[in-house]
Design a protein around this motif. Structure first.
Motif, PDB file in Angstrom:
ATOM      1  N   SER A  47       0.839  -1.192   0.000  1.00 19.58           N
ATOM      2  CA  SER A  47       0.000   0.000   0.000  1.00 19.58           C
ATOM      3  C   SER A  47       0.875   1.243   0.000  1.00 19.58           C
ATOM      4  O   SER A  47       2.055   1.184   0.368  1.00 19.58           O
ATOM      5  N   GLU A  48       0.277   2.343  -0.380  1.00 22.45           N
ATOM      6  CA  GLU A  48       1.004   3.610  -0.374  1.00 22.45           C
ATOM      7  C   GLU A  48       1.387   3.997   1.053  1.00 22.45           C
ATOM      8  O   GLU A  48       2.481   4.499   1.291  1.00 22.45           O
ATOM      9  N   MET A  49       0.507   3.711   1.997  1.00 21.48           N
ATOM     10  CA  MET A  49       0.800   4.054   3.386  1.00 21.48           C
ATOM     11  C   MET A  49       2.005   3.261   3.897  1.00 21.48           C
ATOM     12  O   MET A  49       2.896   3.819   4.547  1.00 21.48           O
ATOM     13  N   GLU A  50       2.052   1.981   3.594  1.00 21.90           N
ATOM     14  CA  GLU A  50       3.185   1.166   4.003  1.00 21.90           C
ATOM     15  C   GLU A  50       4.474   1.664   3.351  1.00 21.90           C
ATOM     16  O   GLU A  50       5.523   1.744   3.989  1.00 21.90           O
ATOM     17  N   ALA A  51       4.401   2.037   2.078  1.00 16.76           N
ATOM     18  CA  ALA A  51       5.574   2.538   1.371  1.00 16.76           C
ATOM     19  C   ALA A  51       6.093   3.823   2.008  1.00 16.76           C
ATOM     20  O   ALA A  51       7.297   3.959   2.256  1.00 16.76           O
ATOM     21  N   VAL A  52       5.214   4.756   2.301  1.00 21.13           N
ATOM     22  CA  VAL A  52       5.638   6.017   2.919  1.00 21.13           C
ATOM     23  C   VAL A  52       6.247   5.746   4.287  1.00 21.13           C
ATOM     24  O   VAL A  52       7.290   6.303   4.636  1.00 21.13           O
ATOM     25  N   ARG A  53       5.644   4.862   5.073  1.00 24.14           N
ATOM     26  CA  ARG A  53       6.187   4.520   6.397  1.00 24.14           C
ATOM     27  C   ARG A  53       7.606   3.962   6.273  1.00 24.14           C
ATOM     28  O   ARG A  53       8.503   4.350   7.014  1.00 24.14           O
ATOM     29  N   LEU A  54       7.815   3.077   5.318  1.00 28.02           N
ATOM     30  CA  LEU A  54       9.143   2.504   5.118  1.00 28.02           C
ATOM     31  C   LEU A  54      10.162   3.561   4.701  1.00 28.02           C
ATOM     32  O   LEU A  54      11.313   3.540   5.129  1.00 28.02           O
ATOM     33  N   ILE A  55       9.737   4.483   3.865  1.00 25.26           N
ATOM     34  CA  ILE A  55      10.637   5.516   3.352  1.00 25.26           C
ATOM     35  C   ILE A  55      11.049   6.499   4.441  1.00 25.26           C
ATOM     36  O   ILE A  55      12.227   6.823   4.581  1.00 25.26           O
ATOM     37  N   VAL A  56      10.085   6.958   5.234  1.00 25.04           N
ATOM     38  CA  VAL A  56      10.410   7.990   6.228  1.00 25.04           C
ATOM     39  C   VAL A  56      10.936   7.406   7.536  1.00 25.04           C
ATOM     40  O   VAL A  56      11.530   8.119   8.334  1.00 25.04           O
ATOM     41  N   GLY A  57      10.735   6.116   7.757  1.00 24.17           N
ATOM     42  CA  GLY A  57      11.233   5.468   8.967  1.00 24.17           C
ATOM     43  C   GLY A  57      10.208   5.449  10.090  1.00 24.17           C
ATOM     44  O   GLY A  57       9.345   6.327  10.180  1.00 24.17           O
ATOM     45  N   ASP A  58      10.321   4.440  10.933  1.00 18.05           N
ATOM     46  CA  ASP A  58       9.330   4.224  11.989  1.00 18.05           C
ATOM     47  C   ASP A  58       9.245   5.359  13.000  1.00 18.05           C
ATOM     48  O   ASP A  58       8.157   5.710  13.445  1.00 18.05           O
ATOM     49  N   GLU A  59      10.371   5.957  13.356  1.00 20.68           N
ATOM     50  CA  GLU A  59      10.354   7.020  14.364  1.00 20.68           C
ATOM     51  C   GLU A  59       9.589   8.251  13.888  1.00 20.68           C
ATOM     52  O   GLU A  59       8.708   8.761  14.581  1.00 20.68           O
ATOM     53  N   VAL A  60       9.897   8.716  12.686  1.00 23.45           N
ATOM     54  CA  VAL A  60       9.203   9.897  12.144  1.00 23.45           C
ATOM     55  C   VAL A  60       7.757   9.542  11.822  1.00 23.45           C
ATOM     56  O   VAL A  60       6.850  10.351  12.029  1.00 23.45           O
ATOM     57  N   TRP A  61       7.528   8.322  11.348  1.00 17.92           N
ATOM     58  CA  TRP A  61       6.162   7.887  11.035  1.00 17.92           C
ATOM     59  C   TRP A  61       5.299   7.936  12.305  1.00 17.92           C
ATOM     60  O   TRP A  61       4.160   8.410  12.270  1.00 17.92           O
ATOM     61  N   ALA A  62       5.829   7.471  13.425  1.00 14.02           N
ATOM     62  CA  ALA A  62       5.072   7.498  14.682  1.00 14.02           C
ATOM     63  C   ALA A  62       4.755   8.939  15.096  1.00 14.02           C
ATOM     64  O   ALA A  62       3.636   9.229  15.546  1.00 14.02           O
ATOM     65  N   LYS A  63       5.711   9.828  14.926  1.00 15.45           N
ATOM     66  CA  LYS A  63       5.464  11.247  15.247  1.00 15.45           C
ATOM     67  C   LYS A  63       4.396  11.821  14.326  1.00 15.45           C
ATOM     68  O   LYS A  63       3.544  12.601  14.764  1.00 15.45           O
ATOM     69  N   TYR A  64       4.452  11.459  13.048  1.00 14.44           N
ATOM     70  CA  TYR A  64       3.450  11.942  12.093  1.00 14.44           C
ATOM     71  C   TYR A  64       2.066  11.430  12.487  1.00 14.44           C
ATOM     72  O   TYR A  64       1.102  12.195  12.523  1.00 14.44           O
ATOM     73  N   ARG A  65       1.951  10.141  12.778  1.00 12.08           N
ATOM     74  CA  ARG A  65       0.651   9.565  13.153  1.00 12.08           C
ATOM     75  C   ARG A  65       0.113  10.222  14.420  1.00 12.08           C
ATOM     76  O   ARG A  65      -1.100  10.352  14.583  1.00 12.08           O
ATOM     77  N   ALA A  66       0.999  10.658  15.315  1.00 10.06           N
ATOM     78  CA  ALA A  66       0.578  11.326  16.545  1.00 10.06           C
ATOM     79  C   ALA A  66      -0.077  12.682  16.268  1.00 10.06           C
ATOM     80  O   ALA A  66      -0.795  13.199  17.124  1.00 10.06           O
TER      81      ALA A  66
END
Length: 90
Positions: A47-66
């Motif tokens: 999915s596009e969401m999974e791809a973006v998460r992989l690209i930006v990394g788990d730490e930044v992804w968690a901050k974004y989701r917050a």
């Protein structure tokens, strides 16, 4: 390691210079690695969401989701990631 650029560039330029691209979104700084340094798991992203998460990394992804983003906001983020040269062709 070369310093990260702060403006989007083409995938060709990112690959040629082997430097990451950074950009701001939702009050956060995102870093997109040059194409050849993207995670191999990106090729299996379903999915596009999974791809973006992989690209930006788990730490930044968690901050974004917050930030509790909307679908509209995620679409804007995905576009910025793509413009930063991370289009995997998936």
């Amino acid at each position: 390691m070369p310093a990260a650029k702060t403006t989007p560039k083409s995938a060709v330029e990112a690959e040629a210079t082997e430097t990451p691209t950074t950009f701001e979104h939702a009050g956060l700084t995102f870093t997109v690695p040059p194409p050849l340094d993207l995670p191999l798991d990106l090729l299996d992203a379903e999915s596009e969401m999974e791809a973006v998460r992989l690209i930006v990394g788990d730490e930044v992804w968690a901050k974004y989701r917050a930030t509790r983003p909307t679908i509209r906001d995620f679409r804007a983020l995905a576009k910025k990631v793509d413009e930063a040269g991370a289009d995997s062709g998936n």
